[in-house]
Design an enzyme around this catalytic site. Structure first.
Site, PDB file in Angstrom:
ATOM      1  N   GLY A  67      65.617  45.429  21.795  1.00  0.00           N
ATOM      2  CA  GLY A  67      65.181  46.711  22.301  1.00  0.00           C
ATOM      3  C   GLY A  67      66.108  47.201  23.399  1.00  0.00           C
ATOM      4  O   GLY A  67      67.281  46.843  23.446  1.00  0.00           O
ATOM      5  N   HIS A 124      75.403  34.731  20.693  1.00  0.00           N
ATOM      6  CA  HIS A 124      73.942  34.654  20.710  1.00  0.00           C
ATOM      7  C   HIS A 124      73.523  33.231  20.372  1.00  0.00           C
ATOM      8  O   HIS A 124      74.020  32.648  19.403  1.00  0.00           O
ATOM      9  CB  HIS A 124      73.330  35.636  19.713  1.00  0.00           C
ATOM     10  CG  HIS A 124      71.900  35.933  19.984  1.00  0.00           C
ATOM     11  ND1 HIS A 124      70.893  35.017  19.770  1.00  0.00           N
ATOM     12  CD2 HIS A 124      71.298  37.051  20.476  1.00  0.00           C
ATOM     13  CE1 HIS A 124      69.731  35.559  20.107  1.00  0.00           C
ATOM     14  NE2 HIS A 124      69.946  36.797  20.542  1.00  0.00           N
ATOM     15  N   GLN A 168      67.643  43.824  17.499  1.00  0.00           N
ATOM     16  CA  GLN A 168      66.233  43.481  17.343  1.00  0.00           C
ATOM     17  C   GLN A 168      65.434  43.622  18.635  1.00  0.00           C
ATOM     18  O   GLN A 168      64.296  44.054  18.632  1.00  0.00           O
ATOM     19  CB  GLN A 168      66.100  42.046  16.819  1.00  0.00           C
ATOM     20  CG  GLN A 168      66.625  41.864  15.409  1.00  0.00           C
ATOM     21  CD  GLN A 168      66.490  40.432  14.917  1.00  0.00           C
ATOM     22  OE1 GLN A 168      66.178  39.515  15.671  1.00  0.00           O
ATOM     23  NE2 GLN A 168      66.738  40.229  13.643  1.00  0.00           N
ATOM     24  N   ALA A 171      72.081  49.310  14.522  1.00  0.00           N
ATOM     25  CA  ALA A 171      70.982  49.309  13.548  1.00  0.00           C
ATOM     26  C   ALA A 171      70.414  47.912  13.351  1.00  0.00           C
ATOM     27  O   ALA A 171      69.289  47.761  12.869  1.00  0.00           O
ATOM     28  CB  ALA A 171      71.468  49.876  12.221  1.00  0.00           C
ATOM     29  N   HIS A 189      78.183  37.726  19.072  1.00  0.00           N
ATOM     30  CA  HIS A 189      77.138  38.746  19.085  1.00  0.00           C
ATOM     31  C   HIS A 189      77.561  40.035  19.762  1.00  0.00           C
ATOM     32  O   HIS A 189      77.213  41.121  19.300  1.00  0.00           O
ATOM     33  CB  HIS A 189      75.898  38.181  19.786  1.00  0.00           C
ATOM     34  CG  HIS A 189      74.709  39.083  19.751  1.00  0.00           C
ATOM     35  ND1 HIS A 189      74.163  39.547  18.575  1.00  0.00           N
ATOM     36  CD2 HIS A 189      73.943  39.605  20.750  1.00  0.00           C
ATOM     37  CE1 HIS A 189      73.110  40.316  18.845  1.00  0.00           C
ATOM     38  NE2 HIS A 189      72.972  40.378  20.154  1.00  0.00           N
TER      39      HIS A 189
END
Length: 518
Positions: free
Chosen positions: A45, A231, A43, A40, A336
């Site tokens: 895709g 990340h 970011q 959720a 991440h």
């Protein structure tokens, strides 16, 4: 009639349940569906080679290059080849992917991709939009029973390694907090990642590696556990979890600068900001450690378009008092994604009979030593669909509800936040972007001592997951992909996958060296 239990309410679990239909299944989740799921929060895709001039071969080549020699090419090709079908599945479930005026899906580019192949929703809203659509689809599907407020604790199995169910705790008020056992013929583990084992992570608080620990304690094989992706551009604003500044910003031309305004990424790789994530993460980490406060500068590349093009990042920045239209965004690397996990085959089957693993908790071999951007959501839906199809082939269309047995009153204990903080500190400091042998060994010993002494079930499972990562990282005496060691900076000539020792073996090793604890 056979029964199917899906453990986890994120993307992989929900997609599995939907693809199982009309075969009945039960989803259990500690929180309402979608809450606490890393999906959720995604970011960027979904990567899919469906655009003009792109191809499955190109997507495969990019994935293999990012994976630094450890990708399973057969699995990568399978994933890339099935991307188009899974995108259409998501469209059918109501996901509102961005389209141009001609009705074609809009695709953007992210680091280490050779083409524009990222399917997005409103710039940086893909994860939230996908989850919203899937939660709605699950709730209107009659064959899916949803039990929220139920947490899996342990997998139960027969002596022949056939998993037969899970011990659970009911934490919903209607169940008055009780323990129990859920009997099922097939179990799909979809519990997510390990981000909250680290002090700085982009993952939700629930991502503590508990599913990884649960599978390992049951005897499932764990592969490539040492490969943890950081990340490069989490917002460095003192929040936990750390908000993410999506890689799509760099895909749109945003650059990395230090506090003097100097661009630094090109000094580390010819592709600069769009180099593989491990390289960019180390470049940002180097600046951060040196005190030159790295920042992501989107002023020239995006500027006034920022609020509309990237609403989620914009909102986070504004909440922290930063205007990304006119100011650079302070960033730092943060845990991440976990490339390792419960080893599976092409149908999600683990080394234990009756147990499947899908999503981040699984290691399918597609990510290798370094995940290619936006392949994670694709992997989740591709292998969730394959697992569901395999279950349906084995069980047929007729099924029965998962049985709940032996319910008893539980005695919950408050979580020892000091012990949890110790785990997160040790993992962040010693198993982060840059590692070395002596520091890792010292941290491994501390984690083992804590695992042996803790009275907390949560800490016991967290330290179990942490030790799988730690022991594998210590044994890999080279630098490859996201695993970088200053004492072994070179990459070995031959790439090899790793298998984490079973927790009991780790305890035996520790006690043999340090003696039994009083």
């Amino acid at each position: 009639m056979a029964s199917v239990l899906v453990i986890g309410g994120g993307l992989a679990g929900l997609f599995t349940a939907l693809k199982l239909s009309p075969l009945p299944c039960t989803i259990i989740s500690p929180l309402p569906l979608g809450q606490g799921a890393s999906s959720a929060w995604a970011q960027g895709g979904i990567a899919a080679a469906i655009g003009e001039g792109d191809s499955v071969d190109k997507h495969v080549a990019d994935t293999l290059a990012a994976g630094a020699g450890l990708c399973d090419e057969r699995m990568v090709r399978l994933m890339a080849s099935e991307a188009n079908d899974r995108i259409h599945d998501l469209l059918g479930f109501g996901v509102p992917f961005d389209r141009d005026l001609g009705g074609r899906l809009v695709q953007s580019r992210e680091a280490a991709h050779s083409a524009n192949r990222i399917v997005r929703v409103r710039g940086d809203m893909a994860g939230a939009a996908i989850m919203e659509a899937l939660v709605a689809a699950v709730r209107r599907t009659p064959s899916i029973r949803v039990l929220e407020g139920v947490e899996a604790l342990e997998l139960e199995k027969w002596p022949d390694d056939t998993v037969i169910g899970a011990s659970v705790e009911f934490i919903h008020e209607n169940f008055d907090r009780a323990g129990g056992f859920m009997r099922a013929d097939r179990i799909v583990l979809a519990t997510g990642g390990i981000g909250q084992l680290f002090a700085r992570s982009t993952n939700p608080p629930e991502a503590r590696g508990l599913g990884l620990a649960m599978a390992s304690l049951a005897g499932a094989r764990i592969a490539n556990a040492e490969f943890v992706q950081f990340h490069p551009t989490a917002l460095d604003i003192g929040m936990d979890p750390a908000p993410l500044a999506t890689e799509a910003l760099r895909g749109e031309g945003a650059i990395l600068i230090d506090n003097a305004g100097k661009r630094f990424a090109l000094a580390h790789h010819p592709d600069g900001e769009l180099a593989p994530r491990d390289i960019v993460a180390r470049a940002v980490f180097e600046e951060w450690v040196a005190g030159r406060r790295p920042m992501l500068d989107a002023r020239a590349a995006i500027g006034d378009r920022f609020p509309e093009a990237f609403p989620a990042v914009y909102a986070r920045c504004r909440a922290a008092g930063i205007d990304p239209v006119t100011e650079p965004i302070p960033v730092a690397p943060a845990e991440h994604y976990h490339m390792g996990g419960v080893a599976t085959d092409e149908n999600g089957l683990t080394s234990l009979k009756g147990l499947y693993a899908v999503g981040e908790v699984a290691c399918t071999g597609v990510h290798g030593a370094n995940r290619l951007a936006s392949n994670s959501l694709l992997e989740a839906v591709v292998f969730a669909a394959r697992a569901a199809e395999h279950v349906r082939t084995e069980l047929g269309e007729a099924g029965s509800p998962v049985r709940i047995l032996d319910r008893s009153i539980a005695n919950p204990q408050p979580e020892p936040m000091d012990e949890i903080a110790t785990v997160r500190r040790l993992m962040a400091e010693r198993f982060g972007v840059v590692r070395n042998g002596p520091d890792m060994q010292a941290a491994l010993d501390e984690l083992m001592a804590l695992r042996i002494s803790t009275r907390s079930r949560t800490v016991f499972r967290m330290t179990t997951a942490a030790l799988l990562i730690a022991s594998s990282a210590l044994e890999r005496q080279e630098s490859r992909g996201a695993h970088f060691r200053t004492d072994y900076p070179e990459t070995a000539p031959a790439a090899r996958a790793s298998e984490a020792p079973f927790p009991g073996l780790l305890v035996e090793r520790y006690l043999a060296t340090n003696g039994a604890l009083a």
